[in-house]
Write an enzyme that holds these catalytic residues in place. Structure first.
Site, PDB file in Angstrom:
ATOM      1  N   GLU A  69      46.310  34.332  33.422  1.00  8.57           N
ATOM      2  CA  GLU A  69      45.806  36.026  32.287  1.00  8.57           C
ATOM      3  C   GLU A  69      46.801  35.992  31.346  1.00  8.57           C
ATOM      4  O   GLU A  69      46.747  36.578  30.346  1.00  8.57           O
ATOM      5  CB  GLU A  69      45.997  36.803  33.260  1.00  8.57           C
ATOM      6  CG  GLU A  69      47.771  37.761  33.561  1.00  8.57           C
ATOM      7  CD  GLU A  69      48.196  39.025  34.593  1.00  8.57           C
ATOM      8  OE1 GLU A  69      48.401  38.895  35.297  1.00  8.57           O
ATOM      9  OE2 GLU A  69      47.157  39.571  33.800  1.00  8.57           O
TER      10      GLU A  69
ATOM     11  N   ARG B 188      45.474  50.475  27.937  1.00  9.89           N
ATOM     12  CA  ARG B 188      44.175  50.701  29.397  1.00  9.89           C
ATOM     13  C   ARG B 188      43.286  50.158  28.259  1.00  9.89           C
ATOM     14  O   ARG B 188      42.206  49.813  28.822  1.00  9.89           O
ATOM     15  CB  ARG B 188      43.592  52.264  29.122  1.00  9.89           C
ATOM     16  CG  ARG B 188      44.889  52.814  29.850  1.00  9.89           C
ATOM     17  CD  ARG B 188      44.242  54.515  29.740  1.00  9.89           C
ATOM     18  NE  ARG B 188      43.394  54.526  30.608  1.00  9.89           N
ATOM     19  CZ  ARG B 188      43.236  54.936  31.582  1.00  9.89           C
ATOM     20  NH1 ARG B 188      44.784  55.596  32.196  1.00  9.89           N
ATOM     21  NH2 ARG B 188      42.112  54.836  32.692  1.00  9.89           N
TER      22      ARG B 188
ATOM     23  N   CYS C  61      38.861  52.936  29.489  1.00  3.48           N
ATOM     24  CA  CYS C  61      39.397  52.549  28.220  1.00  3.48           C
ATOM     25  C   CYS C  61      40.442  53.863  28.189  1.00  3.48           C
ATOM     26  O   CYS C  61      40.270  54.454  29.339  1.00  3.48           O
ATOM     27  CB  CYS C  61      38.199  53.478  27.439  1.00  3.48           C
ATOM     28  SG  CYS C  61      36.822  51.974  27.395  1.00  3.48           S
TER      29      CYS C  61
ATOM     30  N   GLU D 216      49.575  34.206  43.332  1.00  4.06           N
ATOM     31  CA  GLU D 216      49.680  35.116  42.140  1.00  4.06           C
ATOM     32  C   GLU D 216      51.034  33.870  40.778  1.00  4.06           C
ATOM     33  O   GLU D 216      50.597  34.393  40.374  1.00  4.06           O
ATOM     34  CB  GLU D 216      51.501  36.059  42.996  1.00  4.06           C
ATOM     35  CG  GLU D 216      52.100  37.292  41.668  1.00  4.06           C
ATOM     36  CD  GLU D 216      51.361  38.485  41.307  1.00  4.06           C
ATOM     37  OE1 GLU D 216      50.431  38.159  41.897  1.00  4.06           O
ATOM     38  OE2 GLU D 216      51.416  38.841  39.538  1.00  4.06           O
TER      39      GLU D 216
ATOM     40  N   ASN E  48      35.753  57.316  29.097  1.00  2.00           N
ATOM     41  CA  ASN E  48      36.437  56.601  29.513  1.00  2.00           C
ATOM     42  C   ASN E  48      35.854  56.088  31.000  1.00  2.00           C
ATOM     43  O   ASN E  48      35.394  56.886  31.835  1.00  2.00           O
ATOM     44  CB  ASN E  48      37.706  56.657  30.127  1.00  2.00           C
ATOM     45  CG  ASN E  48      38.349  56.101  31.355  1.00  2.00           C
ATOM     46  OD1 ASN E  48      38.251  54.586  31.326  1.00  2.00           O
ATOM     47  ND2 ASN E  48      39.139  56.443  32.011  1.00  2.00           N
ATOM     48  N   GLY E  49      35.035  55.065  31.580  1.00  2.00           N
ATOM     49  CA  GLY E  49      34.027  54.313  32.383  1.00  2.00           C
ATOM     50  C   GLY E  49      32.417  53.720  32.026  1.00  2.00           C
ATOM     51  O   GLY E  49      32.547  53.233  31.092  1.00  2.00           O
TER      52      GLY E  49
ATOM     53  N   LYS F  62      45.569  47.298  31.390  1.00  2.00           N
ATOM     54  CA  LYS F  62      46.567  47.419  32.500  1.00  2.00           C
ATOM     55  C   LYS F  62      45.447  48.109  33.747  1.00  2.00           C
ATOM     56  O   LYS F  62      46.061  47.861  34.766  1.00  2.00           O
ATOM     57  CB  LYS F  62      47.537  47.793  31.766  1.00  2.00           C
ATOM     58  CG  LYS F  62      48.922  48.254  32.472  1.00  2.00           C
ATOM     59  CD  LYS F  62      49.782  47.250  33.220  1.00  2.00           C
ATOM     60  CE  LYS F  62      50.848  47.700  33.669  1.00  2.00           C
ATOM     61  NZ  LYS F  62      51.139  46.776  34.781  1.00  2.00           N
TER      62      LYS F  62
ATOM     63  N   LYS G 232      49.048  34.942  37.209  1.00  2.00           N
ATOM     64  CA  LYS G 232      50.157  34.754  35.495  1.00  2.00           C
ATOM     65  C   LYS G 232      50.091  34.023  35.055  1.00  2.00           C
ATOM     66  O   LYS G 232      50.166  34.354  33.877  1.00  2.00           O
ATOM     67  CB  LYS G 232      51.722  35.130  36.397  1.00  2.00           C
ATOM     68  CG  LYS G 232      52.294  36.110  37.394  1.00  2.00           C
ATOM     69  CD  LYS G 232      52.017  37.030  36.593  1.00  2.00           C
ATOM     70  CE  LYS G 232      51.138  38.516  36.578  1.00  2.00           C
ATOM     71  NZ  LYS G 232      51.380  39.227  37.788  1.00  2.00           N
TER      72      LYS G 232
ATOM     73  N   TRP H 163      38.216  49.278  25.878  1.00  2.00           N
ATOM     74  CA  TRP H 163      37.892  47.867  26.552  1.00  2.00           C
ATOM     75  C   TRP H 163      36.607  47.691  27.003  1.00  2.00           C
ATOM     76  O   TRP H 163      35.964  48.892  27.479  1.00  2.00           O
ATOM     77  CB  TRP H 163      38.575  47.972  27.576  1.00  2.00           C
ATOM     78  CG  TRP H 163      38.873  46.341  28.129  1.00  2.00           C
ATOM     79  CD1 TRP H 163      39.310  45.017  28.228  1.00  2.00           C
ATOM     80  CD2 TRP H 163      37.960  46.257  29.621  1.00  2.00           C
ATOM     81  NE1 TRP H 163      39.630  44.798  29.284  1.00  2.00           N
ATOM     82  CE2 TRP H 163      38.364  44.825  29.434  1.00  2.00           C
ATOM     83  CE3 TRP H 163      36.793  46.252  30.389  1.00  2.00           C
ATOM     84  CZ2 TRP H 163      38.139  43.995  30.958  1.00  2.00           C
ATOM     85  CZ3 TRP H 163      36.617  46.057  31.452  1.00  2.00           C
ATOM     86  CH2 TRP H 163      36.982  44.709  31.693  1.00  2.00           C
TER      87      TRP H 163
ATOM     88  N   HIS I  95      40.587  19.278  51.849  1.00  2.00           N
ATOM     89  CA  HIS I  95      39.536  19.270  52.131  1.00  2.00           C
ATOM     90  C   HIS I  95      38.363  19.921  50.272  1.00  2.00           C
ATOM     91  O   HIS I  95      37.393  20.231  50.548  1.00  2.00           O
ATOM     92  CB  HIS I  95      39.169  21.043  52.682  1.00  2.00           C
ATOM     93  CG  HIS I  95      40.044  20.370  54.041  1.00  2.00           C
ATOM     94  ND1 HIS I  95      39.592  19.538  55.241  1.00  2.00           N
ATOM     95  CD2 HIS I  95      40.946  21.005  54.742  1.00  2.00           C
ATOM     96  CE1 HIS I  95      40.354  19.589  55.823  1.00  2.00           C
ATOM     97  NE2 HIS I  95      41.697  20.103  56.041  1.00  2.00           N
TER      98      HIS I  95
HETATM   99  C1  AGP Z   1      48.129  41.641  37.715  1.00  2.00           C
HETATM  100  O1  AGP Z   1      48.697  40.852  36.770  1.00  2.00           O
HETATM  101  C2  AGP Z   1      46.944  42.235  36.818  1.00  2.00           C
HETATM  102  N1  AGP Z   1      46.610  42.550  35.461  1.00  2.00           N
HETATM  103  C3  AGP Z   1      45.537  42.786  38.003  1.00  2.00           C
HETATM  104  O2  AGP Z   1      45.964  42.467  38.490  1.00  2.00           O
HETATM  105  C4  AGP Z   1      46.514  44.135  38.147  1.00  2.00           C
HETATM  106  O3  AGP Z   1      47.139  43.583  39.381  1.00  2.00           O
HETATM  107  C5  AGP Z   1      45.076  44.974  39.210  1.00  2.00           C
HETATM  108  O4  AGP Z   1      44.610  45.217  38.137  1.00  2.00           O
HETATM  109  C6  AGP Z   1      45.312  45.645  40.214  1.00  2.00           C
HETATM  110  O5  AGP Z   1      46.094  46.498  39.035  1.00  2.00           O
HETATM  111  P1  AGP Z   1      46.567  48.267  40.098  1.00  2.00           P
HETATM  112  O6  AGP Z   1      48.151  47.010  40.804  1.00  2.00           O
HETATM  113  O7  AGP Z   1      47.000  49.421  39.122  1.00  2.00           O
HETATM  114  O8  AGP Z   1      46.119  48.899  41.410  1.00  2.00           O
END
Ligand code: AGP
Length: 606
Positions: free
Chosen positions: A485, A27, A2, A478, A98-99, A601, A482, A74, A501
């Site tokens: 998400e 956040r 958060c 990756e 936050n936490g 983020k 993308k 969040w 497999h």
């Molecule tokens: C990537 O698009 C993500 N939103 C997520 O996987 C991110 O890379 C991950 O949470 C790690 O974050 P950081 O690089 O800030 O540690």
């Protein structure tokens, strides 16, 4: 994860808190709220939804006060709702958090026995009642110390008190907390970015510390209540980086910035005159490192996987890769003479930080690769390599991914050369080809027109696959991440050779499959795997690099050709169309690209 903010000022703080909360929305953004102190009362406004909704509610209620706290949530404990939104207040105290408080269930039971009534489903509310309880018999400072001792888990807190009209208490364990110094006012924030429009003079709380923030003074204390002196850091301010400019979304801007971010990073690390790599003050001799352990989460984990291929191809290091949340709870993790490398854009990811902390406590060699150089991971690593790509605001990591890969590649070359695993002439050739990487990425960005034509099929599909071998496998992972998400399309990244497999059973008529087959050592094998999926009805989008040799295969649905370069650098180029694919698919669906559902983020909870 958060975002929290607090302001103690000589003027009304509500609109300043709202502005900071907007910056913290990366956040969390499922609910938001503010509490202020005014005329001896705590007043609060909170709601389900984003800061825009909060602002509308604030317009109706006119929240006054020169001291206040704010929160963007969040959800971890309890659904996103007005009731569960922070701040959580009793008659005497109001708290933003936050936490996660891991022993909240037990504490709640004890507090209910003492007569406290709980309104929300959150873990945070126990903090409110715990301080209220301690304040009955203790002064403010001792109540805070006692309350903090009872909490298990990770937290950053902002607390205001009905009977202390001029102050905010901030406290930190595990989750980050910054303190800012302004003219006639002082601030608390989850990060310096939240405070950027008000000040660039910042201090950071260390784990276990708390502070008392007033408009004209800030005192810091350790967990036993002894005063602590803090360094004030002056951060450079470049507000332009926080602006979308002409772009509709930060993500689009950040993808297009990559030629510049890659160039900046190369300029920082490459000595162009001597064709060398500058990594100054590296605290260990390469001969004292026998193995490398790369650790990260999400996209950062993918850049670690990528680096494993480079280290294994170019050096004799023994290399392993770990997901931070797994590493930190496994047994037998520590290797003598290993270099532990932590990769994180934000530098605040709780699991990556937890893994780093564990390595530090076991006296390991720790190095981090981060974007945010003031972050907790950067501050607590023994050596830091920044990726120099400027703030990344979109939740989906794009320019940070290519930046992380670049720094990992440079480190691999540097250590490999020092150990004589890489011969001088080969090293020089690799440096020369790096110099053109920025331009090649720039040209590859033009594949976006072709991508826009294919994304309908991904948007409409019930699932999709991303396949690659060797260095293209981490990029396949990756690309799939993308698309998941941002466009909320089920996407699986797989090693192309692994399809038969099991996952081949998923392929059905018309399923979109991205095949990453740059002309590297794996090319022919990947093309064979591509034919296997085409034979089962897949619609293949082939991503390869330009070459005079035609791709020998029939029935490929679409082909996108990136620029040609050395094998080592092809992963950078094939990443670009995948970023664009996710972006345009989400755009077609009308989703919130910079703030996808359920995500944030910076993941500052486990
Ligand atoms: C990537 O698009 C993500 N939103 C997520 O996987 C991110 O890379 C991950 O949470 C790690 O974050 P950081 O690089 O800030 O540690």
């Amino acid at each position: 994860m958060c975002g929290i903010v607090g302001i103690a000022s000589t003027k009304s703080v509500t609109s300043m808190i709202v502005n900071s909360l907007r910056k913290l929305e990366y956040r969390g953004y499922d609910s938001s709220g503010i509490a202020t102190l005014h005329n001896g009362n705590i007043n609060e406004v909170k709601c389900e939804g984003r800061v825009d909704v909060l602002e509308k509610n604030l317009n109706k209620s006119n929240l006054l006060g020169n001291v206040g706290i704010g929160h963007v949530r969040w959800a971890t404990h309890g659904i996103p709702s007005t009731l569960n939104a922070h701040p959580h207040s009793s008659e005497n105290v109001s708290v933003v958090h936050n936490g996660i408080i891991e022993n909240s269930t037990l504490l709640k039971k004890l507090l209910i026995k003492k007569g406290h009534t709980f309104k929300s489903q959150t873990d945070t509310e126990v903090i409110t009642h715990l301080i209220t309880e301690y304040l009955k018999k203790n002064d403010l400072k001792n109540s805070i110390i006692k309350m903090l001792r009872r909490l298990h888990g990770s937290f950053a807190l902002g607390i205001i008190f009905k009977d202390q009209p001029d102050l905010i208490v901030g406290a930190r364990r595990g989750s980050p907390l910054a303190v800012g110094y302004g003219p006639n006012e002082n601030y608390l924030g989850s990060d310096s970015y939240a405070l950027k429009s008000m000040t660039n003079k910042i201090s950071y709380l260390n784990d276990g510390e708390f502070c008392i923030v007033k408009n004209d003074n800030i005192d810091f204390f350790d967990e036993t209540g002894n005063k602590v002196n803090k360094k004030i850091l002056e951060l450079s301010s470049n507000e332009k980086n926080y602006d979308k400019g002409e772009y509709k979304h930060f993500m689009a801007k950040e993808i297009d910035e990559q030629p510049v971010t890659i160039k900046n990073c190369i300029n920082e690390y490459i000595d162009k005159k001597n064709n060398d790599i500058n990594i100054f003050n590296f605290p260990w001799e390469s001969k004292d490192i026998s193995s490398i352990v790369l650790i990260g989460c999400g996209t950062a984990y993918h850049s670690c996987l990528m680096a494993k291929y480079w280290f294994e191809q170019l050096t004799k290091f023994d290399v392993s890769v770990d997901i931070a949340s797994e590493f930190r709870y496994r047994k037998n993790r520590f290797k003598d003479n290993a270099l532990y490398i932590f990769v994180s854009q934000s530098g605040e990811t709780a699991d990556t930080y937890g893994a780093l902390d564990l390595c530090n406590k076991n006296d390991m060699k720790t190095c981090s690769i981060v974007n945010v150089v003031e972050s907790s991971i950067a501050r607590d690593s023994k050596f830091v390599l920044p990726i120099h790509c400027g703030p990344e605001i979109g939740v989906a990591s794009t320019k940070a991914f290519t930046g992380q890969m670049l720094v990992l590649y440079l480190l691999c070359l540097k250590l490999g050369k020092d150990r004589k695993d890489i011969a001088n002439d080969i090293f020089s050739k690799k440096i020369i080809s790096l110099k053109s990487l920025s331009d090649l990425i720039k040209n590859t960005l033009s594949t976006e027109n072709d991508i826009q034509l294919v994304c309908n099929s991904f948007v409409e599909a019930k699932g999709s696959m991303f396949l690659g071998r060797g260095c293209s496998f981490p990029i396949a992972l990756e690309g799939a991440l993308k698309l998941k998400e941002l466009a909320y399309v089920h996407a699986e990244g797989y090693p192309a050779g692994e399809m038969k497999h099991g996952p081949l059973a998923l392929i059905e008529e018309g399923m979109p499959v991205v095949v990453l087959a740059p002309r590297d050592d794996y090319y022919k094998k990947t093309i064979s795997n591509m034919q296997e999926v085409i034979a089962r009805g897949a619609k293949v989008l082939l991503i390869t690099n330009k070459s005079k040799d035609e791709v020998y295969s029939e029935n490929i649905w679409q082909t996108i050709e990136v620029e040609n370069t050395s094998e080592d650098l092809l992963p950078f180029l094939i990443t670009i169309p995948l970023q664009k694919l996710a972006y345009y698919s989400a755009l077609k669906k009308g989703y919130d690209i910079d703030k996808p559902r359920n995500l944030a983020k910076s993941v500052t909870v486990e």
